[in-house]
Design an enzyme around this catalytic site. Structure first.
Site, short mmCIF file in Angstrom:
data_model
loop_
_atom_site.label_atom_id
_atom_site.label_comp_id
_atom_site.label_asym_id
_atom_site.label_seq_id
_atom_site.Cartn_x
_atom_site.Cartn_y
_atom_site.Cartn_z
N SER A 143 44.74 31.14 42.82
CA SER A 143 44.86 30.81 44.24
C SER A 143 43.63 30.06 44.73
O SER A 143 42.52 30.19 44.19
CB SER A 143 45.03 32.08 45.07
OG SER A 143 46.17 32.81 44.65
N1 SAH Z 1 45.93 36.63 41.73
C1 SAH Z 1 45.92 35.52 40.79
C2 SAH Z 1 46.81 34.37 41.24
C3 SAH Z 1 48.10 34.57 40.69
S1 SAH Z 1 49.38 33.38 40.81
C4 SAH Z 1 44.54 35.03 40.48
O1 SAH Z 1 43.58 35.53 41.06
O2 SAH Z 1 44.41 34.18 39.61
C5 SAH Z 1 50.71 34.56 40.87
C6 SAH Z 1 50.91 35.38 39.63
O3 SAH Z 1 51.96 36.29 39.89
C7 SAH Z 1 51.34 34.57 38.41
O4 SAH Z 1 50.47 34.82 37.36
C8 SAH Z 1 52.75 35.10 38.11
O5 SAH Z 1 53.06 35.13 36.73
C9 SAH Z 1 52.68 36.49 38.70
N2 SAH Z 1 53.96 37.09 39.04
C10 SAH Z 1 55.05 36.51 39.59
N3 SAH Z 1 56.04 37.40 39.73
C11 SAH Z 1 55.57 38.59 39.26
C12 SAH Z 1 56.14 39.90 39.11
N4 SAH Z 1 57.39 40.19 39.46
N5 SAH Z 1 55.36 40.87 38.58
C13 SAH Z 1 54.08 40.62 38.21
N6 SAH Z 1 53.50 39.41 38.31
C14 SAH Z 1 54.24 38.40 38.82
#
Ligand code: SAH
Length: 206
Positions: free
Chosen positions: A55
């Site tokens: 993000s």
């Molecule tokens: N917090 C992260 C940004 C993540 S982007 C950071 O600091 O880098 C969003 C993430 O959510 C992605 O890696 C995606 O694979 C995950 N995601 C999406 N749906 C999900 C679910 N149902 N359960 C767990 N993770 C999920």
């Protein structure tokens, strides 16, 4: 460069010094494989593989500030991604549980958290739609992917006095801030608009 980035977050309205201090300590460039160091300190999201992104720093700061996390609270993060947000929460003294649905990201985030000496952050390869029932209730829950709706399991896993921060919507999302009151009922606020990668169901093995 990192100090400048933090200064720009303050100018954009982030007030919580504990959030800014944690972000000042984390080498974001470690999380951006293949990028120029300079790119890591721009206020922009960045690809981390598997069609996912770390993000934008402003978004991390905004969500973390809104979460109002206190030391030693149990925090569930849904969407580990690169592990950056989990590291911010851990440096603020939270007891962090984070779930990721993509196996590759789960492994690389684990390695990064170990490299930062954050072995105490607990990482799980799970579908975050279901939360982490065996460790519930949580004082805080943070979702970092755009959810089509608020997963009922996440509300259920919130302790009384707890707070859930989740971006809700397709395409664009509205940031929801849901408090669980002491009597078990919920109070919902709808805040600013963001754009997250989608919250998907089921886990994905590599
Ligand atoms: N917090 C992260 C940004 C993540 S982007 C950071 O600091 O880098 C969003 C993430 O959510 C992605 O890696 C995606 O694979 C995950 N995601 C999406 N749906 C999900 C679910 N149902 N359960 C767990 N993770 C999920």
């Amino acid at each position: 460069m990192r100090r400048k980035l933090i200064e720009s977050l303050r100018e954009k309205g982030i007030r919580d010094e504990r959030v800014l201090e944690a972000m000042l300590q984390i080498p974001r460039h470690w999380f951006l494989e293949g990028a120029f160091v300079k790119q890591a300190y721009e206020d922009k999201p960045f690809p981390i593989g598997e069609d996912q992104t770390i993000s934008q720093p402003y978004t991390v700061a905004y969500q973390t500030e809104l979460l109002q996390v206190e030391k030693r609270q149990k925090v569930l993060e849904v969407g580990t991604g690169s592990g950056y947000q989990a590291a911010v929460l851990a440096l603020m003294g939270a007891r962090v549980f984070t779930v990721e649905r993509q196996e590759n990201l789960y492994h690389s985030a684990r390695a990064m958290l170990d490299r930062l000496n954050l072995q105490r952050v607990r990482t799980y390869l799970r579908d975050g739609y279901k939360g982490l029932p065996e460790f519930a209730p949580f004082d805080r829950i943070l979702v970092t992917a755009g959810a089509p709706n608020v997963p009922p399991a996440l509300k259920e896993q919130l302790a009384p006095g707890g707070r859930l921060v989740i971006p809700v919507g397709k395409g664009e999302q509205i940031m929801y801030c849901i408090d669980r009151l002491e009597d078990g009922s919920f109070k919902e606020q709808k805040l600013d608009t963001f754009r997250f990668v989608p919250f998907l169901k089921g886990i994905r093995k590599k």
